[in-house]
Design a protein around this motif. Sequence first.
Motif, PDB file in Angstrom:
ATOM      1  N   ARG A 150      -8.211  -1.815   6.028  1.00 25.27           N
ATOM      2  CA  ARG A 150      -9.559  -1.846   5.569  1.00 25.27           C
ATOM      3  C   ARG A 150      -9.379  -1.324   4.011  1.00 25.27           C
ATOM      4  O   ARG A 150     -10.208  -1.857   3.108  1.00 25.27           O
ATOM      5  N   ALA A 151      -8.718  -0.361   3.735  1.00 18.39           N
ATOM      6  CA  ALA A 151      -8.429   0.110   2.567  1.00 18.39           C
ATOM      7  C   ALA A 151      -7.734  -1.099   1.696  1.00 18.39           C
ATOM      8  O   ALA A 151      -8.344  -1.238   0.198  1.00 18.39           O
TER       9      ALA A 151
ATOM     10  N   ASN B 219      -6.381   4.061  -5.779  1.00 19.96           N
ATOM     11  CA  ASN B 219      -7.627   3.562  -4.989  1.00 19.96           C
ATOM     12  C   ASN B 219      -7.281   2.210  -5.005  1.00 19.96           C
ATOM     13  O   ASN B 219      -7.164   1.678  -6.119  1.00 19.96           O
TER      14      ASN B 219
ATOM     15  N   SER C 134     -10.494  -3.720   0.255  1.00 20.40           N
ATOM     16  CA  SER C 134     -11.259  -3.394  -0.765  1.00 20.40           C
ATOM     17  C   SER C 134     -10.797  -3.639  -2.021  1.00 20.40           C
ATOM     18  O   SER C 134     -11.529  -3.343  -3.031  1.00 20.40           O
TER      19      SER C 134
ATOM     20  N   LEU D 197      -7.006   7.891   3.452  1.00 24.22           N
ATOM     21  CA  LEU D 197      -7.914   7.189   3.985  1.00 24.22           C
ATOM     22  C   LEU D 197      -9.190   7.739   4.425  1.00 24.22           C
ATOM     23  O   LEU D 197     -10.408   7.020   4.678  1.00 24.22           O
TER      24      LEU D 197
ATOM     25  N   GLU E  99       0.862  -1.305   0.026  1.00 25.74           N
ATOM     26  CA  GLU E  99      -0.015  -0.002   0.067  1.00 25.74           C
ATOM     27  C   GLU E  99       0.779   1.284   0.084  1.00 25.74           C
ATOM     28  O   GLU E  99       0.610   2.347  -0.734  1.00 25.74           O
TER      29      GLU E  99
ATOM     30  N   TRP F 246     -12.461   4.835   5.145  1.00 28.11           N
ATOM     31  CA  TRP F 246     -11.882   3.917   5.883  1.00 28.11           C
ATOM     32  C   TRP F 246     -11.290   4.365   7.345  1.00 28.11           C
ATOM     33  O   TRP F 246     -11.207   3.796   8.247  1.00 28.11           O
TER      34      TRP F 246
ATOM     35  N   GLY G 274     -11.632   7.727   1.619  1.00 26.73           N
ATOM     36  CA  GLY G 274     -12.212   6.404   1.114  1.00 26.73           C
ATOM     37  C   GLY G 274     -13.213   6.085   2.172  1.00 26.73           C
ATOM     38  O   GLY G 274     -13.792   4.931   1.895  1.00 26.73           O
TER      39      GLY G 274
END
Length: 718
Positions: free
Chosen positions: A648-649, A561, A652, A621, A550, A626, A624
């Motif tokens: 959590r991101a 994204n 997805s 974050l 990430e 999150w 989005g």
Amino acid sequence: MDMSEQTQQTGQQEVNAPLSQLAQACGVATEYKGQQGEIHVIADRVVAKVLTALGIDVEADDAEGIAAHLQRLTQERQEALCSPTVLQELGVPTALTLNCQPGALAASLTLEDGSDGSGELLLRAGEEGQTLLELGSGIPMGYHRLDLQAGERQQRATLITAPQRIPLPEAVKEHARWGWMTQLYSVRSHGSWGVGDFADLAQLLAAAGSKSGADFMLINPIHAGEPQAPLQPSPYFPASRTFLNPLYIRPQSIAAYKELGESERMQADQLFAQAAEQNSDPNRLDRDLAWTCKKQALWLIFQQARPSLRVDSAFAQFVRAGGQELESFALWCLAYQHWGQPQERADSWFRSESPHSARVQALKASDQEGFEFYLWLQWVANQQLEEAQRSGKAAGMVLGLMEDMAVGVNPLGEDVWSHPERYARGASVGAPPDAFNQQGQNWLQPPLDPLDLERTGYKAYRQLVGGMFAHSGAIRIDHALGLFRLWWIPAGSPASEGTYVTYNYKAMLSVLAIEATRAGGIVVGEDLGVVPDFAAQALADRGVLGTIIEWFEQKDGVFKNPAGYRKYALAAVTTHDLPPTAGYLQYEHVHIRERLGLLAQSAQEFEAAAQDEHRAMLQFLVAGGWLDPAVAGDERGHTQEIVEAMHRAVLSAPSLLKMAALVDGVGESRSQNQPGTIDEYPNWRVPLADEKGRVVYAEEVFDLPRVQALAQVMREGI
């Protein structure tokens, strides 16, 4: 002809045309594209040094020598009936063009199991007088022997018949799966000898499956290291990638331990107590103490077990299956024990002796007991690793253990000693200068010789991959771009003065496809950094999952994204070359580099860039959905919420595998490794501890509220 008359002009640099032609014929790059798309032209002297490391001894200004080498290579390839390694897609007829006249050839095929597969061969004439050998669709998956004869010309080739792609396990087809990443040595239990071991791994896998719902656990490489102290701390610098590291054996789990006499049992327990004192130390692991104590205890246990080994059919079968490779490894360990640490000097036993030399064989005869001890250690290590994998699968894990494959080996290790022909002499592997390391990187490991791989049907790679899949459900390949090309650095040169050497990636991917299919497993390639488009596509086409981190998924200060992440990938927040996420958020990477003088820019500039990245992550974050904006505006005391939001991101994303780091679960902030250092930072020697610096034990880790909270995030996001 003057050399200046044989050059081509490219930009401001001259390229020696004959040398470039020779380099191209050998897979040596004379230029490459950098991170920003810029073209770097390799100096002639560097190209010549790399060719010499490949066994083609040339000087950049020796026009006559270059021409002679090029003529010899061309003639050899023209006289060969076919390539020494032939590839076929399973179930697909393949026409092989041969270098001989029609009607002058005899061909036979011996399948991997020893049966005759010649019925699948058909000779026919092709266009323009070519001879074609048809390989039928009925040839089974595997590594087969193709024998050809045209008059007095004979050739034996290896036929690799592999699936077009690695099939996904049914459970992964159903839906994405998640797992943990950890450094095994760092997670101790109260029964450890100061370093996490295979018994700890069994406990971790079982608890990860039953208590957190994880489907796999990625651990550091567990390849073999030195047989006695001092031990190399980096698991990515092994003595052998073929064998296991006995450092991870748990002596008390061996049946013969319970049969020790009173005196021997007392000695073993005293050794355990001495090593186990480390278990409560949160500061630094001491592998040397752990192994010194453990090895003595293992010798006591071996003495107890040895009489029964003579009639143990399982041990005998293990030794037979290991064959010459296992014997050579045991001999290397024995020579190391008796003659000391290997040296580069010509008079060192490492250079003057071989597994078959008279002196080594005499050593074996004089210390048969010691020789058998090293065979036994590998047997025990295999048994305990197998038990760990069974524990994970019994706890409901889909894949269980994911093993990590190091890029290469120690140049003074067993793999190089037993098979020097497999490795290039006079070069090491690394990486060219980039934004991550502006001086380039030298990993000090000798590269596998691509010409030898081709000549031997990729035997070395087959042994490596097959051995790793014997006890795991997945393999991660560190620096997967090494399947395509490696940055070779001539001995004595800085890392910046190297060039790329290409490998037959189709052959290596075929080996991975065969071994993963046989094991019902998955292959993950660490393909971070500059990845040529064709390489990324080739991995995807063969079913090899890529890697997404990430922190790296950003461009011009904007994070991508996760919905746009690749499906065929393992996605995670961080990696072992970065600090744990809590540490990264606290600028641990800035502080370490500044303290150790590793920055190529001012500390203020580097910290300002890190702060910009930090703010961009929080904005990403929040945008989005999150992360609560209130938390982003008040980070103090909310590190755990931010870490969970980052996961959590990632969850997805459509990626098939998702991963959380155990260090992120417990709140650890210290780095396991700082690239570009050896002893300046305690790389690979940091025990697992929580956010308050307290040791976290294997028995308790999956019961910790913080770990359970992150596990819940992962489960809910799958």
